[in-house]
Design an enzyme around this catalytic site. Structure first.
Site, mmCIF file in Angstrom:
data_model
loop_
_atom_site.group_PDB
_atom_site.id
_atom_site.type_symbol
_atom_site.label_atom_id
_atom_site.label_comp_id
_atom_site.label_asym_id
_atom_site.label_seq_id
_atom_site.Cartn_x
_atom_site.Cartn_y
_atom_site.Cartn_z
ATOM 1 N N HIS A 201 0.862 -1.171 0.000
ATOM 2 C CA HIS A 201 0.000 0.000 0.000
ATOM 3 C C HIS A 201 0.907 1.233 0.000
ATOM 4 O O HIS A 201 1.715 1.414 0.913
ATOM 5 C CB HIS A 201 -0.871 0.044 1.262
ATOM 6 C CG HIS A 201 -2.072 -0.850 1.204
ATOM 7 N ND1 HIS A 201 -1.973 -2.215 1.236
ATOM 8 C CD2 HIS A 201 -3.397 -0.556 1.116
ATOM 9 C CE1 HIS A 201 -3.194 -2.730 1.185
ATOM 10 N NE2 HIS A 201 -4.075 -1.755 1.101
ATOM 11 N N GLU A 204 -1.385 6.387 -1.417
ATOM 12 C CA GLU A 204 -2.801 6.600 -1.108
ATOM 13 C C GLU A 204 -2.918 7.730 -0.096
ATOM 14 O O GLU A 204 -3.479 8.787 -0.385
ATOM 15 C CB GLU A 204 -3.438 5.320 -0.560
ATOM 16 C CG GLU A 204 -4.915 5.482 -0.219
ATOM 17 C CD GLU A 204 -5.475 4.305 0.555
ATOM 18 O OE1 GLU A 204 -6.708 4.146 0.554
ATOM 19 O OE2 GLU A 204 -4.691 3.545 1.186
#
Length: 359
Positions: A201, A204
């Site tokens: 991840h 973001e």
């Protein structure tokens, strides 16, 4: 008119604890005595959507407290995983990578290995049920370690232990700011030595520096979201039809690193800063696509965003005028970036291309 559900699709970024059926949450919560904000499934579903659309990160994160609470037993994990995969198949997904953090499911005494085995049992039951009904579904687990904790090596070893029993890769999630993958660099080095695929991840909640860290320290093959790579793309001051790329964007573009974009979720979580109440037309998906980035379409958390992969494709097509040729490319991008074994990947690609050739 495109029948989006009929399209054979590939899902790379879909969280297990973000894809429960409201009815299941209510039933499992009653069994374990967990108090929910709403006891009626329809009202609970609305509560999830309202909380995640509120603009409050606190309320958004609160929703996961209730989903993970009912995923602490073998029975609960099997049921949730099975329904999760069956819902993918109902939406036309033929391959889905299911990401989740085993370390968040130990409250009732299960071990890390037991929770992974329970999830795989649920996924296997779903695959078998779909196959018996004449359908096609493949799945792969992405075992997630949380950035803010200190269990990355342990979770990495868990992923490798189960690599031939349903696990296809390793994921790294949690708060980007202040929790660089450099904290767990030895774990990523070890995963690399084990030839275990990694996705992180990044891009973001933070920008290009987080993406750079994911590439350099996390050795990532894909970017979980990665939407803020657009911040490293610049319009030529003398010709707005020309673009320049920073060194991070150049690296991602030239090496075809897949972006696991989740349009509706990105709008909800503020991954597109600087725009008040952004709409789908504000999402940089189309800019990234036209510039040649390796874009894929994903849901992130189906329950929290009230979405499906078909819906995401429909929303993007309405916003940017995509046709079947574009949609086929998005599915092939995802299939080629998947972590499943090559023989199964080739089978998935063939099913996608065969379907589009018949249209």
């Amino acid at each position: 008119m495109i029948d989006f559900r009929a399209i054979p699709k590939v899902s790379l970024h879909d969280h297990l604890d973000g894809g429960l059926r409201p009815e299941t949450i209510v039933e499992l919560a009653a069994e374990i005595g967990h108090e929910l904000p709403k006891s009626d499934p329809a009202e609970l579903n609305r509560w999830f959507l309202d909380s995640c659309d509120s603009g409050s990160l606190v309320r958004y994160l609160e929703t996961f407290e209730h989903t993970t609470a009912v995923m602490q037993t073998t029975e609960g994990l099997i049921r949730v995983a099975k329904e999760f995969a069956l819902d993918l198949a109902l939406d036309g997904v033929i391959y889905g990578e299911v990401r989740w953090a085993p370390e968040q499911h130990l409250a009732k005494g299960l071990t890390l290995d037991e929770v992974v085995e329970a999830v795989e049992e649920g996924l296997a039951q779903a695959r078998q049920e779909v196959r018996k009904a004449g359908g096609y579904l493949q799945t792969g687990q992405l075992i997630t370690a949380m950035r803010q904790n200190n269990r990355a090596q342990e979770i990495a070893e868990l992923a490798v232990r189960h690599r031939n029993r349903g696990v296809v890769g390793f994921d790294y999630a949690g708060p980007e700011e202040g929790f660089s993958p450099a904290r767990h660099a030895p774990a990523f080095k070890w995963l690399n030595e084990q030839l275990m695929p990694v996705t992180l991840h990044a891009g973001e909640a933070a920008g290009k520096d987080s993406i750079r860290d994911a590439i350099v320290d996390g050795r990532t093959l894909r970017l979980g979201h990665g939407v803020r790579i657009i911040e490293d793309v610049f319009i030529d001051a003398n010709d707005d039809s020309k673009y320049g790329f920073g060194e991070v964007a150049t690296w991602v573009l030239e090496r075809g690193i897949a972006l696991e974009l989740s349009p509706s979720s990105n709008l909800q979580t503020g991954a597109i800063p600087g725009i008040d109440k952004p709409t789908m037309k504000d999402h940089p998906f189309d800019d990234l696509y036209r510039l040649g980035f390796n874009v894929t379409v994903n849901t992130d958390n189906r329950l929290m965003s009230g979405t499906t992969l078909s819906r995401e494709l429909e929303l993007l097509s309405a916003a940017f005028g995509y046709d079947l040729e574009d949609i086929e490319l998005f599915q092939l991008n995802a299939a080629n970036a998947s972590f499943i074994d090559m023989d199964i990947r080739s089978e998935i690609i063939e099913k996608i291309t065969d379907w589009f050739e018949r249209q």
